[in-house]
Scaffold this active site. Structure first.
Site, PDB file in Angstrom:
ATOM      1  N   GLY A   1     -13.128   1.304   4.129  1.00  0.00           N
ATOM      2  CA  GLY A   1     -12.169   2.303   3.665  1.00  0.00           C
ATOM      3  C   GLY A   1     -12.904   3.627   3.662  1.00  0.00           C
TER       4      GLY A   1
ATOM      5  N   LYS B   1     -22.939   6.691  -5.284  1.00  0.00           N
ATOM      6  CA  LYS B   1     -22.570   8.025  -5.773  1.00  0.00           C
ATOM      7  C   LYS B   1     -22.264   8.065  -7.266  1.00  0.00           C
ATOM      8  CE  LYS B   1     -17.800   7.895  -4.112  1.00  0.00           C
ATOM      9  NZ  LYS B   1     -16.958   8.412  -3.051  1.00  0.00           N
TER      10      LYS B   1
ATOM     11  N   TYR C   1       0.850  -1.197   0.000  1.00  0.00           N
ATOM     12  CA  TYR C   1       0.000   0.000   0.000  1.00  0.00           C
ATOM     13  C   TYR C   1       0.889   1.253   0.000  1.00  0.00           C
ATOM     14  CZ  TYR C   1      -3.941  -3.086   1.248  1.00  0.00           C
ATOM     15  OH  TYR C   1      -4.890  -4.080   1.282  1.00  0.00           O
TER      16      TYR C   1
ATOM     17  N   GLN D   1     -17.939   9.857   5.592  1.00  0.00           N
ATOM     18  CA  GLN D   1     -18.169   8.490   5.081  1.00  0.00           C
ATOM     19  C   GLN D   1     -18.124   7.472   6.220  1.00  0.00           C
ATOM     20  OE1 GLN D   1     -15.043   8.041   2.199  1.00  0.00           O
ATOM     21  NE2 GLN D   1     -16.065   9.266   0.658  1.00  0.00           N
TER      22      GLN D   1
ATOM     23  N   SER E   1      -4.796 -14.210   1.737  1.00  0.00           N
ATOM     24  CA  SER E   1      -5.723 -13.287   1.090  1.00  0.00           C
ATOM     25  C   SER E   1      -5.878 -13.690  -0.374  1.00  0.00           C
ATOM     26  CB  SER E   1      -5.211 -11.847   1.186  1.00  0.00           C
ATOM     27  OG  SER E   1      -6.107 -10.981   0.520  1.00  0.00           O
TER      28      SER E   1
ATOM     29  N   SER F   1     -13.260  -4.408   0.548  1.00  0.00           N
ATOM     30  CA  SER F   1     -14.096  -3.674  -0.425  1.00  0.00           C
ATOM     31  C   SER F   1     -15.585  -3.976  -0.283  1.00  0.00           C
ATOM     32  CB  SER F   1     -13.647  -3.932  -1.871  1.00  0.00           C
ATOM     33  OG  SER F   1     -12.491  -3.184  -2.167  1.00  0.00           O
TER      34      SER F   1
ATOM     35  N   LEU G   1     -17.862  -1.976  -0.220  1.00  0.00           N
ATOM     36  CA  LEU G   1     -18.627  -1.066  -1.090  1.00  0.00           C
ATOM     37  C   LEU G   1     -18.118  -1.081  -2.530  1.00  0.00           C
ATOM     38  CD1 LEU G   1     -19.133   2.050   1.242  1.00  0.00           C
ATOM     39  CD2 LEU G   1     -20.737   0.187   0.732  1.00  0.00           C
TER      40      LEU G   1
ATOM     41  N   GLN H   1      -8.547 -13.220   3.787  1.00  0.00           N
ATOM     42  CA  GLN H   1      -9.073 -11.884   3.465  1.00  0.00           C
ATOM     43  C   GLN H   1      -9.515 -11.847   1.999  1.00  0.00           C
ATOM     44  OE1 GLN H   1      -7.380  -7.358   3.376  1.00  0.00           O
ATOM     45  NE2 GLN H   1      -7.217  -8.427   5.299  1.00  0.00           N
TER      46      GLN H   1
HETATM   47  P1  NDP Z   1     -14.723   0.069   0.120  1.00  0.00           P
HETATM   48  O1  NDP Z   1     -15.206  -0.823  -0.944  1.00  0.00           O
HETATM   49  O2  NDP Z   1     -15.655   0.338   1.244  1.00  0.00           O
HETATM   50  O3  NDP Z   1     -14.279   1.431  -0.554  1.00  0.00           O
HETATM   51  C1  NDP Z   1     -13.869   2.514   0.235  1.00  0.00           C
HETATM   52  C2  NDP Z   1     -13.940   3.805  -0.590  1.00  0.00           C
HETATM   53  O4  NDP Z   1     -15.269   4.045  -1.027  1.00  0.00           O
HETATM   54  C3  NDP Z   1     -13.563   5.008   0.251  1.00  0.00           C
HETATM   55  O5  NDP Z   1     -12.165   5.200   0.312  1.00  0.00           O
HETATM   56  C4  NDP Z   1     -14.305   6.111  -0.470  1.00  0.00           C
HETATM   57  O6  NDP Z   1     -13.571   6.449  -1.635  1.00  0.00           O
HETATM   58  C5  NDP Z   1     -15.607   5.423  -0.858  1.00  0.00           C
HETATM   59  N1  NDP Z   1     -16.636   5.485   0.194  1.00  0.00           N
HETATM   60  C6  NDP Z   1     -16.639   4.812   1.387  1.00  0.00           C
HETATM   61  N2  NDP Z   1     -17.757   5.095   2.083  1.00  0.00           N
HETATM   62  C7  NDP Z   1     -18.480   5.951   1.327  1.00  0.00           C
HETATM   63  C8  NDP Z   1     -19.718   6.593   1.524  1.00  0.00           C
HETATM   64  N3  NDP Z   1     -20.435   6.402   2.624  1.00  0.00           N
HETATM   65  N4  NDP Z   1     -20.172   7.416   0.539  1.00  0.00           N
HETATM   66  C9  NDP Z   1     -19.457   7.604  -0.584  1.00  0.00           C
HETATM   67  N5  NDP Z   1     -18.258   7.038  -0.815  1.00  0.00           N
HETATM   68  C10 NDP Z   1     -17.774   6.207   0.132  1.00  0.00           C
HETATM   69  O7  NDP Z   1     -13.407  -0.496   0.796  1.00  0.00           O
HETATM   70  P2  NDP Z   1     -11.898  -0.574   0.239  1.00  0.00           P
HETATM   71  O8  NDP Z   1     -11.868  -0.953  -1.182  1.00  0.00           O
HETATM   72  O9  NDP Z   1     -11.173   0.630   0.679  1.00  0.00           O
HETATM   73  O10 NDP Z   1     -11.382  -1.825   1.078  1.00  0.00           O
HETATM   74  C11 NDP Z   1     -11.335  -1.722   2.502  1.00  0.00           C
HETATM   75  C12 NDP Z   1      -9.999  -2.240   2.991  1.00  0.00           C
HETATM   76  O11 NDP Z   1      -9.839  -3.604   2.620  1.00  0.00           O
HETATM   77  C13 NDP Z   1      -8.754  -1.555   2.399  1.00  0.00           C
HETATM   78  O12 NDP Z   1      -8.462  -0.326   2.985  1.00  0.00           O
HETATM   79  C14 NDP Z   1      -7.707  -2.596   2.669  1.00  0.00           C
HETATM   80  O13 NDP Z   1      -7.285  -2.520   4.014  1.00  0.00           O
HETATM   81  C15 NDP Z   1      -8.463  -3.898   2.417  1.00  0.00           C
HETATM   82  N6  NDP Z   1      -8.246  -4.400   1.045  1.00  0.00           N
HETATM   83  C16 NDP Z   1      -7.612  -5.614   0.909  1.00  0.00           C
HETATM   84  C17 NDP Z   1      -7.348  -6.146  -0.325  1.00  0.00           C
HETATM   85  C18 NDP Z   1      -6.656  -7.464  -0.434  1.00  0.00           C
HETATM   86  O14 NDP Z   1      -6.256  -7.858  -1.533  1.00  0.00           O
HETATM   87  N7  NDP Z   1      -6.475  -8.171   0.658  1.00  0.00           N
HETATM   88  C19 NDP Z   1      -7.718  -5.434  -1.564  1.00  0.00           C
HETATM   89  C20 NDP Z   1      -8.419  -4.194  -1.317  1.00  0.00           C
HETATM   90  C21 NDP Z   1      -8.681  -3.731  -0.060  1.00  0.00           C
HETATM   91  P3  NDP Z   1     -13.640   7.907  -2.352  1.00  0.00           P
HETATM   92  O15 NDP Z   1     -14.069   8.922  -1.349  1.00  0.00           O
HETATM   93  O16 NDP Z   1     -12.274   8.149  -2.866  1.00  0.00           O
HETATM   94  O17 NDP Z   1     -14.610   7.746  -3.473  1.00  0.00           O
END
Ligand code: NDP
Length: 326
Positions: free
Chosen positions: A285, A220, A54, A291, A154, A210, A212, A180
């Site tokens: 995230g 959005k 990351y 958020q 993962s 992820s 969302l 994961q």
């Molecule tokens: P999400 O699918 O929840 O996406 C998060 C993003 O969505 C935010 O950064 C923001 O982005 C947007 N968002 C979140 N909440 C809202 C809301 N209420 N309204 C509007 N936009 C919103 O989770 P992530 O993809 O971030 O995954 C979560 C965690 O999982 C990561 O941080 C990581 O730790 C882990 N992960 C692990 C992986 C693996 O391979 N093991 C791969 C990916 C993630 P923005 O504001 O920029 O639009």
């Protein structure tokens, strides 16, 4: 906050946790990262997710500093890292799941995070070139050295995870205890089909990512968006995967269900993940405090998800894995 058992371990993990992919050290500044981490901790979250790749190590540096300035008892939270992708000079042995990269990768992550041990250490992807026994032995060594407490995988296949269990059992080593995987309304197969035996027989816990679909399930992208993750340069592949006409059509139909409950689509979709009892924690995230505030409401929405409502969602999505009748 609700706490769940992390599979068969003795660990209690908050049902919602917080991760730093694409945000810490990249999309948001350090002050915002620190504030979000503090907010997550104060809400009762006790798990913070990270990985060596990351922001090429910078995400761990930022989280390490944020944890230091948060200044809470180390025993009150868990922090993770993940090894596999590496990021140094792309030389042989600077990535993958060899004993060499696992031991060196862990040492480097401990320094960046400024912690004495990592609670949950993940193999970020399977490594097709390293024998699984070598990886299991390396993880076992790290546990014996006290540098990590638990290890997991993962995005491994069920077969690879089972192989790790077999090797561990055969050689009296410690097996992986958590996986994961991605899990959300669009991505269901691993959690709802492939891993079922691992939940039942190996007692595997999960820290799903992820929830969302990178923000698409907040709804959005149905309208105009300003600066978001999916408008960032270099992330076109992620946008193309997630923002498709088919997905947006489903999002709009699911939104009418969340509207009928009077809750936000984001909180509804996160609650939907938590409804699966095999989810130990959903990693959130966020790039903004608003958020995180909205997403924390998922815990209240969970109680409103009746079987009828879940069936309605299934009929809209039409992607529920079909299991044979017994
Ligand atoms: P999400 O699918 O929840 O996406 C998060 C993003 O969505 C935010 O950064 C923001 O982005 C947007 N968002 C979140 N909440 C809202 C809301 N209420 N309204 C509007 N936009 C919103 O989770 P992530 O993809 O971030 O995954 C979560 C965690 O999982 C990561 O941080 C990581 O730790 C882990 N992960 C692990 C992986 C693996 O391979 N093991 C791969 C990916 C993630 P923005 O504001 O920029 O639009």
């Amino acid at each position: 906050m609700e706490y769940r058992k992390l599979g068969n371990t003795g660990i209690q993990i908050s049902a919602l946790s917080f991760g730093s992919w694409l945000t810490f050290g990249k999309q948001i500044d350090d002050k915002t990262s620190e504030a979000l981490l503090g907010m997550a901790y104060d809400s009762g979250m006790n798990f913070f997710d990270n990985a060596e790749i990351y922001a090429r190590g910078q995400s761990e540096v930022v989280m390490g500093k944020a944890l230091k300035s948060l200044n809470r008892t180390r025993s009150s939270y868990m922090v993770s890292s993940k090894v596999f992708f590496g990021f140094e000079e792309n030389k042989p042995n600077q990535r993958g799941l060899s004993r060499k990269h696992i031991l060196e990768g862990c040492e480097a992550a401990l320094k960046r995070l400024q912690v004495d041990y990592i609670d949950l250490y993940f193999c970020h992807r399977p490594d097709k070139h390293t024998p699984i026994l070598e990886t299991v032995r390396a993880m076992n060594t790290l546990i014996q050295q006290g540098k990590i407490l638990y290890w997991g995988t993962s995005e491994w296949s069920a077969q690879e995870i089972l192989q790790a269990h077999l090797e561990a059992e055969r050689h009296h080593l410690i097996p992986p205890v958590m996986e994961q995987p991605q899990y959300n309304l669009f991505e269901r197969k691993k959690m709802e089909d492939d891993y079922l035996h691992l939940f039942r027989h190996q007692g595997m816990g999960t820290t799903i990512w992820s929830p969302l679909a990178s923000g698409v399930l907040s709804g959005k992208y149905l309208g105009e968006t300003g600066e978001t993750r999916l408008s960032m340069q270099g992330l076109e592949w992620l946008r193309d995967r997630n923002v498709t006409p088919e997905r947006l059509e489903l999002v709009s139909r699911i939104k009418s269900v969340s509207d009928s409950l009077g809750v936000s689509l984001a909180s509804f979709c996160i609650a939907w993940c938590l409804k699966n009892p095999n989810v130990s924690t959903a990693i959130l995230g966020a790039s903004k405090a608003s958020q995180l505030e909205e997403n924390l409401k998922a815990l209240d929405v969970l109680a409103q998800l009746s079987d009828e409502l879940m069936q309605e969602v299934d009929s809209i999505l039409a992607n529920k894995p079909v299991l044979p009748d017994f």
